[in-house]
Design a protein around this motif. Structure first.
Motif, mmCIF file in Angstrom:
data_model
loop_
_atom_site.group_PDB
_atom_site.id
_atom_site.type_symbol
_atom_site.label_atom_id
_atom_site.label_comp_id
_atom_site.label_asym_id
_atom_site.label_seq_id
_atom_site.Cartn_x
_atom_site.Cartn_y
_atom_site.Cartn_z
ATOM 1 N N ASN A 52 0.971 -1.144 0.027
ATOM 2 C CA ASN A 52 0.068 -0.093 -0.102
ATOM 3 C C ASN A 52 0.929 1.357 -0.008
ATOM 4 N N GLN A 53 2.117 1.126 0.800
ATOM 5 C CA GLN A 53 2.834 2.473 0.875
ATOM 6 C C GLN A 53 3.446 2.631 -0.839
ATOM 7 N N GLN A 54 3.745 1.420 -1.340
ATOM 8 C CA GLN A 54 4.401 1.674 -2.583
ATOM 9 C C GLN A 54 3.418 2.045 -3.653
ATOM 10 N N GLN A 55 2.086 1.806 -3.447
ATOM 11 C CA GLN A 55 1.140 2.178 -4.672
ATOM 12 C C GLN A 55 0.688 3.590 -4.360
ATOM 13 N N GLN A 56 0.687 4.108 -3.389
ATOM 14 C CA GLN A 56 0.390 5.375 -3.086
ATOM 15 C C GLN A 56 1.325 6.743 -3.294
ATOM 16 N N PRO A 57 1.147 7.413 -4.280
ATOM 17 C CA PRO A 57 2.107 8.304 -4.716
ATOM 18 C C PRO A 57 2.502 9.324 -3.585
ATOM 19 N N ILE A 58 3.502 9.892 -3.572
ATOM 20 C CA ILE A 58 3.999 11.084 -2.481
ATOM 21 C C ILE A 58 3.735 12.173 -3.310
ATOM 22 N N THR A 59 2.934 12.939 -2.756
ATOM 23 C CA THR A 59 2.702 14.284 -3.303
ATOM 24 C C THR A 59 3.006 15.429 -2.296
ATOM 25 N N THR A 60 3.730 16.264 -2.796
ATOM 26 C CA THR A 60 4.194 17.646 -2.102
ATOM 27 C C THR A 60 3.725 18.756 -2.542
ATOM 28 N N LYS A 61 3.192 19.668 -2.010
ATOM 29 C CA LYS A 61 2.779 21.116 -2.247
ATOM 30 C C LYS A 61 4.117 22.146 -2.225
ATOM 31 N N THR A 62 4.425 22.462 -3.607
ATOM 32 C CA THR A 62 5.361 23.408 -3.521
ATOM 33 C C THR A 62 4.760 24.918 -3.373
ATOM 34 N N GLN A 63 5.163 25.861 -2.533
ATOM 35 C CA GLN A 63 4.673 27.022 -2.375
ATOM 36 C C GLN A 63 5.556 28.037 -2.933
ATOM 37 N N HIS A 64 5.339 28.796 -3.748
ATOM 38 C CA HIS A 64 6.073 29.830 -4.307
ATOM 39 C C HIS A 64 5.765 31.079 -3.744
ATOM 40 N N PRO A 65 6.647 31.963 -3.321
ATOM 41 C CA PRO A 65 6.667 33.260 -2.897
ATOM 42 C C PRO A 65 5.658 34.255 -3.740
ATOM 43 N N LYS A 66 4.667 34.793 -3.427
ATOM 44 C CA LYS A 66 4.144 35.629 -4.440
ATOM 45 C C LYS A 66 4.832 36.870 -4.733
ATOM 46 N N PRO A 67 4.869 37.355 -6.053
ATOM 47 C CA PRO A 67 5.608 38.357 -6.638
ATOM 48 C C PRO A 67 5.188 39.752 -5.760
ATOM 49 N N GLU A 68 6.605 40.523 -5.437
ATOM 50 C CA GLU A 68 6.263 41.638 -4.872
ATOM 51 C C GLU A 68 5.989 42.822 -5.744
ATOM 52 N N LEU A 69 4.834 43.274 -5.574
ATOM 53 C CA LEU A 69 4.263 44.482 -6.347
ATOM 54 C C LEU A 69 4.402 45.760 -6.038
ATOM 55 N N TYR A 70 4.469 46.884 -7.004
ATOM 56 C CA TYR A 70 4.586 48.304 -6.564
ATOM 57 C C TYR A 70 3.635 49.020 -7.487
ATOM 58 N N THR A 71 3.255 50.248 -6.880
ATOM 59 C CA THR A 71 2.656 51.243 -7.694
ATOM 60 C C THR A 71 3.637 52.139 -7.956
ATOM 61 N N VAL A 72 3.660 52.543 -9.322
ATOM 62 C CA VAL A 72 4.729 53.345 -9.654
ATOM 63 C C VAL A 72 4.097 54.790 -10.385
ATOM 64 N N ASN A 73 4.547 55.731 -10.087
ATOM 65 C CA ASN A 73 3.957 57.089 -10.414
ATOM 66 C C ASN A 73 4.944 57.940 -11.378
ATOM 67 N N GLY A 96 3.068 68.749 -15.586
ATOM 68 C CA GLY A 96 1.702 68.560 -15.604
ATOM 69 C C GLY A 96 1.574 67.083 -16.508
ATOM 70 N N GLY A 97 2.539 66.269 -17.059
ATOM 71 C CA GLY A 97 2.373 65.154 -17.360
ATOM 72 C C GLY A 97 2.501 63.945 -16.470
ATOM 73 N N ARG A 98 1.755 62.803 -16.649
ATOM 74 C CA ARG A 98 1.738 61.890 -15.523
ATOM 75 C C ARG A 98 1.183 60.564 -16.099
ATOM 76 N N GLY A 99 1.410 59.743 -15.177
ATOM 77 C CA GLY A 99 1.025 58.132 -15.541
ATOM 78 C C GLY A 99 1.152 57.348 -14.171
ATOM 79 N N THR A 100 0.381 56.207 -14.366
ATOM 80 C CA THR A 100 0.602 55.342 -13.342
ATOM 81 C C THR A 100 0.634 54.103 -13.768
ATOM 82 N N GLY A 101 1.628 53.110 -13.183
ATOM 83 C CA GLY A 101 1.770 51.651 -13.670
ATOM 84 C C GLY A 101 2.151 50.953 -12.390
ATOM 85 N N ARG A 102 2.240 49.626 -12.762
ATOM 86 C CA ARG A 102 2.447 48.318 -12.069
ATOM 87 C C ARG A 102 3.971 48.012 -12.071
ATOM 88 N N GLY A 103 4.548 47.717 -10.887
ATOM 89 C CA GLY A 103 5.747 47.315 -11.372
ATOM 90 C C GLY A 103 5.998 45.856 -10.434
#
Length: 253
Positions: A52-73, A96-103
């Motif tokens: 039974n141990q050999q038949q049951q696959p070993i599954t592991t969950k790999t947790q990737h860190p979330k990307p760090e996001l920035y607001t850019v003006n 007076g020119g302007r813009g907003t973005g995601r980093g």
């Protein structure tokens, strides 16, 4: 009663019996029979458990860190320059020119951000008599050049202050309602380093602690479907953009 097995007299005895389960003792030895039963049950349990141990696959969950996001003006400032062909530069107040973005923080030793600006928030003032001078004189009335951004994205190194932004825009020339030329498509890399072509060149400045920088870019402008503009600007030719700007970013929640 004593039983003896002579392997030399019967050499095939073990080979015939090797695949058969061991026989239990007769009922005359209940204690021995019980011990053997316990051993067989234990062996059977271990065998089934291992299978039974050999038949049951070993599954592991790999947790990737979330990307760090920035607001850019992004904001443009005064004391900018725009030049095309062989003509002197326009002195351009882009305040007076302007813009907003995601980093998004990339895996880099310089804390590099990939930045993409939202075109709906991106505004660059037009060149007209209020914002632009040519040979120390304001542009003639009704003369106007609208700048319509098509793309604005690239990388910013937080650690070094180096900026490299891909810029694409349409430059639309008009004189009131009398004349409107087909748009000129300008594509360049606005950089805090040095940009140079065959005719024009410029040198930028990296981001300082207050977020101020100077971005320069040289682009090639192709001919358009307008004989007058092609002749007047001597297309194809080069143009130069020099923008003083501030770029500030903050971590998104």
């Amino acid at each position: 009663m004593v039983c003896k097995a002579n392997s030399s007299s019967n050499p095939q005895f073990f080979s015939k019996c090797s695949n058969k389960p061991p026989k239990l003792l007769s009922s005359s030895c209940p204690k021995s029979q019980s011990i053997q039963m316990q051993r067989l049950n234990s062996m059977s349990f271990r065998c089934c458990y291992n299978q039974n141990q050999q038949q049951q696959p070993i599954t592991t969950k790999t947790q990737h860190p979330k990307p760090e996001l920035y607001t850019v003006n992004f904001k443009t400032m005064k004391d900018c320059n725009l030049g095309i062909s062989i003509y002197p530069n326009f002195v351009y107040n882009a305040g007076g020119g302007r813009g907003t973005g995601r980093g998004t923080l990339l895996e880099s030793q310089f804390n590099e951000l990939f930045v993409s600006f939202d075109l709906q928030t991106l505004y660059i003032p037009p060149l007209n008599s209020n914002t632009t001078k040519f040979l120390a004189l304001p542009l003639p009335p009704f003369f106007k050049i609208d700048i319509v951004p098509q793309l604005f994205q690239g990388t910013i190194e937080k650690q070094t202050g180096k900026v490299s932004l891909e810029f694409k825009a349409k430059f639309c020339f008009s004189v009131g309602s009398v004349y409107r030329a087909p748009p000129l498509l300008v594509e360049t890399i606005l950089t805090s380093e040095e940009s140079s072509g065959k005719m024009r060149s410029g040198k930028g400045e990296r981001l300082d602690e207050e977020g101020k920088c100077r971005l320069v870019g040289v682009a090639t402008v192709d001919p358009i479907d307008d004989v007058f503009m092609n002749s007047f600007l001597r297309l194809p030719t080069e143009c130069l953009a020099v923008l003083n700007a501030t770029i500030q970013f903050s971590a998104s929640t």
